[in-house]
Design an enzyme around this catalytic site. Structure first.
Site, short mmCIF file in Angstrom:
data_model
loop_
_atom_site.label_atom_id
_atom_site.label_comp_id
_atom_site.label_asym_id
_atom_site.label_seq_id
_atom_site.Cartn_x
_atom_site.Cartn_y
_atom_site.Cartn_z
N VAL A 153 0.84 -1.21 0.00
CA VAL A 153 0.00 0.00 0.00
C VAL A 153 0.87 1.26 0.00
O VAL A 153 0.59 2.21 -0.74
CB VAL A 153 -0.98 -0.01 1.20
CG1 VAL A 153 -1.81 1.27 1.22
CG2 VAL A 153 -1.91 -1.22 1.11
N LYS A 206 -13.78 -3.77 10.82
CA LYS A 206 -14.40 -2.79 9.93
C LYS A 206 -15.84 -2.47 10.39
O LYS A 206 -16.28 -1.32 10.33
CB LYS A 206 -14.38 -3.33 8.50
CG LYS A 206 -12.94 -3.47 7.96
CD LYS A 206 -12.86 -4.32 6.70
CE LYS A 206 -11.42 -4.42 6.19
NZ LYS A 206 -11.26 -5.40 5.11
N1 HSE Z 1 -7.40 -8.89 4.04
C1 HSE Z 1 -8.30 -7.84 3.71
C2 HSE Z 1 -9.32 -8.39 2.74
C3 HSE Z 1 -7.55 -6.69 3.12
O1 HSE Z 1 -9.17 -9.52 2.29
O2 HSE Z 1 -10.28 -7.73 2.44
C4 HSE Z 1 -8.29 -5.41 3.15
O3 HSE Z 1 -8.65 -5.01 4.42
#
Ligand code: HSE
Length: 433
Positions: free
Chosen positions: A14, A205
């Site tokens: 990133v 999240k």
């Molecule tokens: N490991 C996470 C996914 C990456 O597969 O969505 C993004 O947060």
């Protein structure tokens, strides 16, 4: 035009994408935002690996501390990940009066309070747009676009790895473990894949979305989290036979003064827009009291999509700094003030898919149907499956779909059914929308 300096900590996937975006789009961003964003420093322990981006001479460094104290750096981008050194660097950047952009959902979900307090204390901003949904600016949507709404619910496919695995399990009939290896090879998965497949990345999240929607951040350990590790291929197939696709869904929803925050593999009708979200894509299906349903879709992971949102955040901060404003964001809102609380997992109501392995003898249907009924669980459909039975074992698979039922009622019924001896294995229960 005013210049704003950026320092990136972490020159991995990133970080390299952010550097690339800032360098390639410097001119267009200057035109759009009215501020010249200059990449001043990029720090990593490894500055020799080719990351596919050409960094101007003198910008790469192994001295992260030097970036944190560099007076020419006003915005620090944390793309290290994890909660160790990343947390220390973010706190140090804030203490040094730098604004911070991070995509680190684990850091925010676990230490958000401390970090946002530090940002407020130091009168600087912290942006975290890429922490949920990667390239989908869902955080900006909740914070700005839907600021005038009472958010009624958010259903999100927020983990690309799980969605990729589920899509291939369904389309190709492949076992879970084989597809996970491909997801890791493609770079979707977290370094620790259990964060993905056991649902915790999605839960991080979901906690962030709950904070944005309701000004209330639940403790991760209080959230009901189920992953896809134990999802059987047979349930993916039976769900498809019944017109559903299984997705790992985060649900964040308001019911009076209670907030449901949960993560679980969930049957989604094939006709629902979320059922069309396949492979590593993410989506959020958001209902506002004014907007009604809205849908946001895109790539939830990967170098360029994640960097797209990080660079957008940098642009916003740079514009604010150029205008002399540094208190636009200050992290996650906390306006709940104790007026809302997390709904207990058992109180959540949903429709359910249940697969029983039922003893193949007279009266067994009647037994489990009666137990469900006694516990307020009403059957909406039942099928004995043509495949998946094991004649030798004397048990046949029966799939039951329920009307909306309370989790605690269903769990009580399933425990009674197991104790009654009419099933040969623990029933499988999956949520439905
Ligand atoms: N490991 C996470 C996914 C990456 O597969 O969505 C993004 O947060």
């Amino acid at each position: 035009m005013k210049q704003i300096g950026v320092g990136i900590l972490g020159f991995g996937t990133v970080g390299a994408g952010v550097a690339d975006g800032l360098l390639r789009h410097r001119d267009v961003m200057a035109k759009r935002l009215g501020v010249d964003i200059v990449l001043k420093r990029v720090a990593d322990l490894d500055i020799t690996t080719d990351r596919g981006v050409s960094i101007p001479d003198g910008v790469l460094t192994t001295d992260a501390k030097g970036v944190l104290s560099d007076p020419e750096v006003q915005i620090v981008v944390e793309t290290i990940g994890g909660t160790g050194v990343a947390k220390a660097f973010v706190l140090e950047a804030l203490a040094n009066g730098k604004c911070v952009v991070t995509a680190n959902k684990k850091l925010l979900a676990e230490h958000g309070g401390e970090i946002f307090d530090a940002a407020a204390r130091n009168n600087v901003d912290i942006y975290f747009g890429a922490s949920v949904g990667g390239g989908i600016p869902i955080i900006r949507v909740l914070r700005e676009g839907m600021a005038g709404n009472c958010i009624e619910s958010i259903d999100g496919i927020l983990n690309g790895t799980c969605n990729y695995i589920l899509t291939r399990m369904e389309n190709e009939g492949l076992p879970f473990g084989e597809v996970l290896k491909d997801a890791q090879r493609l770079g979707y998965a977290e370094a620790d894949p259990s964060l993905d497949i056991d649902g915790f990345d999605t839960a991080h999240k979901a906690c962030i979305l709950a904070a944005l929607a309701y000004g209330f951040q639940p403790k991760l350990s209080d959230v009901n989290v189920e992953g896809i590790r134990n999802l059987a291929e047979v349930d993916v197939r039976y769900a498809a036979d019944s017109g559903y696709r299984i997705k790992l869904l985060a649900r964040v929803a308001k019911d009076g003064d209670e907030i449901e925050v949960s993560v679980a593999p969930t049957l989604v009708p094939m006709s629902h827009m979320l059922a069309s979200v396949n492979d590593a894509f993410n989506a959020a299906w958001v209902k506002g009291d004014m907007s009604d349903y809205t849908m946001y879709y895109g790539r939830g992971a990967g170098r360029a999509p994640t960097a797209s949102t990080v660079v957008g955040d940098i642009g916003d901060i740079a514009r604010n700094l150029a205008a002399g404003e540094t208190r636009y964001s200050r992290g996650m809102p906390n306006y709940g003030d104790g007026n809302v609380r997390l709904k207990a997992a058992g109180e959540v109501a949903s429709r359910f898919y249940i697969r029983f392995m039922v003893a193949d003898r007279p009266g067994t249907f009647g037994t489990f149907a009666a137990i469900l009924g006694r516990n307020n669980v009403s059957i909406s459909a039942a099928n004995s499956q043509k495949v998946g039975g094991d004649a030798a074992s004397g048990f046949i698979p029966v799939v039951v779909l329920t009307h909306e039922a309370k989790v605690s009622d269903l769990e009580k019924a399933l425990a009674e059914i197991e104790a009654s001896g009419v099933v040969g294995a623990k029933p499988v229960k999956l949520r439905m929308i």
